[in-house]
Scaffold this motif. Structure first.
Motif, short mmCIF file in Angstrom:
data_model
loop_
_atom_site.label_atom_id
_atom_site.label_comp_id
_atom_site.label_asym_id
_atom_site.label_seq_id
_atom_site.Cartn_x
_atom_site.Cartn_y
_atom_site.Cartn_z
N ALA A 38 0.82 -1.21 0.00
CA ALA A 38 0.00 0.00 0.00
C ALA A 38 0.85 1.26 0.00
N ASP A 39 2.08 1.17 0.51
CA ASP A 39 2.93 2.35 0.60
C ASP A 39 3.35 2.87 -0.77
N ARG A 40 3.16 2.08 -1.81
CA ARG A 40 3.50 2.52 -3.17
C ARG A 40 2.42 3.39 -3.78
N ILE A 41 1.28 3.50 -3.15
CA ILE A 41 0.18 4.30 -3.68
C ILE A 41 0.35 5.73 -3.19
N ASP A 42 0.40 6.69 -4.14
CA ASP A 42 0.53 8.09 -3.77
C ASP A 42 -0.44 8.93 -4.58
N ALA A 43 -0.41 10.26 -4.37
CA ALA A 43 -1.37 11.15 -5.03
C ALA A 43 -1.22 11.12 -6.55
N ALA A 44 0.02 11.03 -7.05
CA ALA A 44 0.23 11.00 -8.50
C ALA A 44 -0.36 9.74 -9.11
N LEU A 45 -0.21 8.62 -8.40
CA LEU A 45 -0.76 7.37 -8.90
C LEU A 45 -2.28 7.40 -8.87
N LEU A 46 -2.84 7.99 -7.82
CA LEU A 46 -4.29 8.09 -7.74
C LEU A 46 -4.84 8.94 -8.88
N ALA A 47 -4.12 10.01 -9.22
CA ALA A 47 -4.54 10.85 -10.34
C ALA A 47 -4.54 10.07 -11.64
N ALA A 48 -3.57 9.17 -11.80
CA ALA A 48 -3.52 8.35 -13.01
C ALA A 48 -4.67 7.35 -13.05
N PHE A 49 -5.11 6.90 -11.87
CA PHE A 49 -6.23 5.95 -11.80
C PHE A 49 -7.58 6.62 -12.08
N ALA A 50 -7.68 7.93 -11.86
CA ALA A 50 -8.97 8.61 -11.93
C ALA A 50 -9.50 8.68 -13.36
N SER A 51 -10.77 8.34 -13.53
CA SER A 51 -11.44 8.45 -14.83
C SER A 51 -12.38 9.64 -14.78
N PRO A 52 -12.16 10.67 -15.59
CA PRO A 52 -13.03 11.85 -15.55
C PRO A 52 -14.42 11.53 -16.06
N VAL A 53 -15.42 11.97 -15.32
CA VAL A 53 -16.82 11.79 -15.71
C VAL A 53 -17.40 13.09 -16.24
N SER A 54 -17.08 14.19 -15.58
CA SER A 54 -17.50 15.51 -16.01
C SER A 54 -16.46 16.50 -15.53
N SER A 55 -16.71 17.79 -15.74
CA SER A 55 -15.72 18.80 -15.37
C SER A 55 -15.52 18.89 -13.87
N GLY A 56 -16.42 18.33 -13.06
CA GLY A 56 -16.26 18.39 -11.61
C GLY A 56 -16.25 17.05 -10.93
N LEU A 57 -16.29 15.95 -11.67
CA LEU A 57 -16.46 14.63 -11.07
C LEU A 57 -15.50 13.62 -11.68
N ASP A 58 -14.79 12.88 -10.81
CA ASP A 58 -13.92 11.78 -11.22
C ASP A 58 -14.45 10.47 -10.65
N LEU A 59 -14.11 9.37 -11.31
CA LEU A 59 -14.47 8.04 -10.84
C LEU A 59 -13.21 7.24 -10.57
N LEU A 60 -13.17 6.57 -9.42
CA LEU A 60 -12.15 5.58 -9.11
C LEU A 60 -12.84 4.23 -8.99
N ALA A 61 -12.52 3.32 -9.88
CA ALA A 61 -13.15 2.00 -9.88
C ALA A 61 -12.17 0.97 -10.42
N SER A 62 -12.21 -0.22 -9.85
CA SER A 62 -11.35 -1.32 -10.30
C SER A 62 -12.07 -2.17 -11.33
N PRO A 63 -11.32 -2.80 -12.24
CA PRO A 63 -11.96 -3.73 -13.18
C PRO A 63 -12.68 -4.85 -12.42
N ARG A 64 -13.81 -5.28 -12.93
CA ARG A 64 -14.57 -6.35 -12.28
C ARG A 64 -13.75 -7.64 -12.25
N SER A 65 -13.78 -8.29 -11.09
CA SER A 65 -13.03 -9.54 -10.95
C SER A 65 -13.70 -10.38 -9.88
#
Length: 384
Positions: free
Chosen positions: A197-224
């Protein structure tokens, strides 16, 4: 620079000469060609980009339209050979805009677009010790109660009025539906980190974020089917810690079955909402779930109960809201009117109901519910 894809990006082009771009530099984007009158009808968050052919419009008319509708405009890219100085000054007053002078090629046009998207959808990192976000956790009492739909609607409503961006986090790791409902990619590959978990930082979270609209992001993992086994408690809580420092508001779509991190999240949220439909099994489950969470979490936690899919009862066995409240032994904090047509249309089109059916009764009821919630500035408080 973020490596964006234009696939599905909602772009409004002002000027008939922009239409051929749909088969060229903007291939894959949802390109609509319109005129200046279209700007008056825009809803905040309804577009990803506004592309304007300045050579096809009178400068005074264009400057006036941009000024009058500035609050609802997405990022603006102005194209032209000889740009009027007044137009450039008008663009400088907008939050996100750029100018590209002709001649230009497809690569230059795409680079300018990607730069605007980077600016619109980047996640600002908050300094350590700065304010933390308000956190809303949403759970369904039973499967199919509508918890994901309402989590999306609450996140979209908050994105339209909150300071800072809103992040919707889908923690239904095995079968999360938020990406499909929103037409957004599930890019949060937390399973790759295992227990690191220590490898997760703000820059990585930004890369994970999927923009939905100009004010909303989604963080979601692939279904498994093994999603809950592959992601550690520490990784989940680290994501929430970083998200609460990076966003103004975090809305969490929680699985109804308890996980190793469920009580941590519920205990650390500003508000916890349980969604139930109006069936006897759902109401019994809602009663038990509310009692269990309040008993197992710190003293003072009050779970909010919301009854979904309310309908005017003329005939039939469906319980009324008062009967449902008696069945669960507590007052409901809100009720959401049934509007299947609007919900189904939005799911099929991809996006919140308020984007496609802004006058839906669901939109109205969600606004009323949010007005009753106590979303302060306490923020997520991880126990990790």
């Amino acid at each position: 620079m973020t490596h964006w894809s234009l696939l599905g990006r909602r772009i409004l082009g002002i000027g008939p000469d922009l239409a051929p771009l749909a088969r060229g530099a903007l291939f894959g984007a949802a390109l609509e060609i319109g005129d200046l009158s279209r700007l008056a009808d825009l809803l905040p968050g309804s577009l990803d980009l506004l592309l304007i052919d300045a050579d096809s419009l009178a400068p005074d008319q264009l400057a006036s339209a941009l000024t009058e509708n500035a609050d609802s405009l997405p990022p603006v890219l102005l194209l032209g050979q000889s740009l009027d100085t007044r137009l450039v000054r008008c663009l400088m007053r907008l939050p996100l805009s750029d100018v590209l002078t002709a001649p230009y090629d497809d690569a230059q046009l795409q680079a300018a677009i990607y730069g605007l998207l980077d600016g619109a959808f980047s996640v600002p990192a908050a300094p350590a010790g700065n304010r933390r976000s308000q956190v809303l956790a949403v759970m369904g009492a039973v499967g199919g109660a509508g918890a994901t739909t309402l989590a999306i609607e609450m996140a979209a409503a908050l994105a339209g009025r909150s300071e800072g961006r809103v992040c919707l986090i889908d923690l239904n790791l095995a079968d999360g539906a938020a990406p499909a409902y929103l037409g957004a990619p599930a890019a949060m590959s937390l399973a790759d980190f295992g227990n690191a978990a220590d490898r997760i930082d703000a820059a990585l979270l930004a890369a994970f974020a999927s923009p939905v609209s100009s004010g909303l992001d989604l963080l979601a993992s692939p279904r498994s089917p093994r999603g809950f086994e592959q992601i550690s408690r520490e990784a989940v809580l680290k994501v929430l810690d970083i998200a609460s420092e990076s966003y103004g508001t975090v809305v969490i779509d929680l699985p109804r079955h308890r996980q190793a991190w469920t009580l941590d999240i519920v205990s650390g949220a500003d508000e916890v909402v349980v969604i139930s439909e109006l069936t006897v099994p759902a109401l019994i489950s809602a009663r038990d779930l509310c009692q269990e969470l309040e008993a197992d979490c710190p003293a003072g936690l009050r779970v909010r109960l919301v009854l979904n899919r309310l309908a005017t009862r003329l005939f039939g066995p469906a319980p009324s809201m008062a009967e449902a409240e008696r069945a669960v032994g507590r007052r409901a904090d809100g009720g959401i009117t049934s509007d299947w047509e609007s919900a189904a249309a939005s799911v099929n089109l991809g996006g919140p109901i308020r984007q496609h059916r802004p006058r839906s009764r669901i939109v109205r009821d969600v606004e009323a519910l949010l007005a009753r919630l106590n979303l302060g500035q306490a923020g997520f408080r991880s126990a990790a």
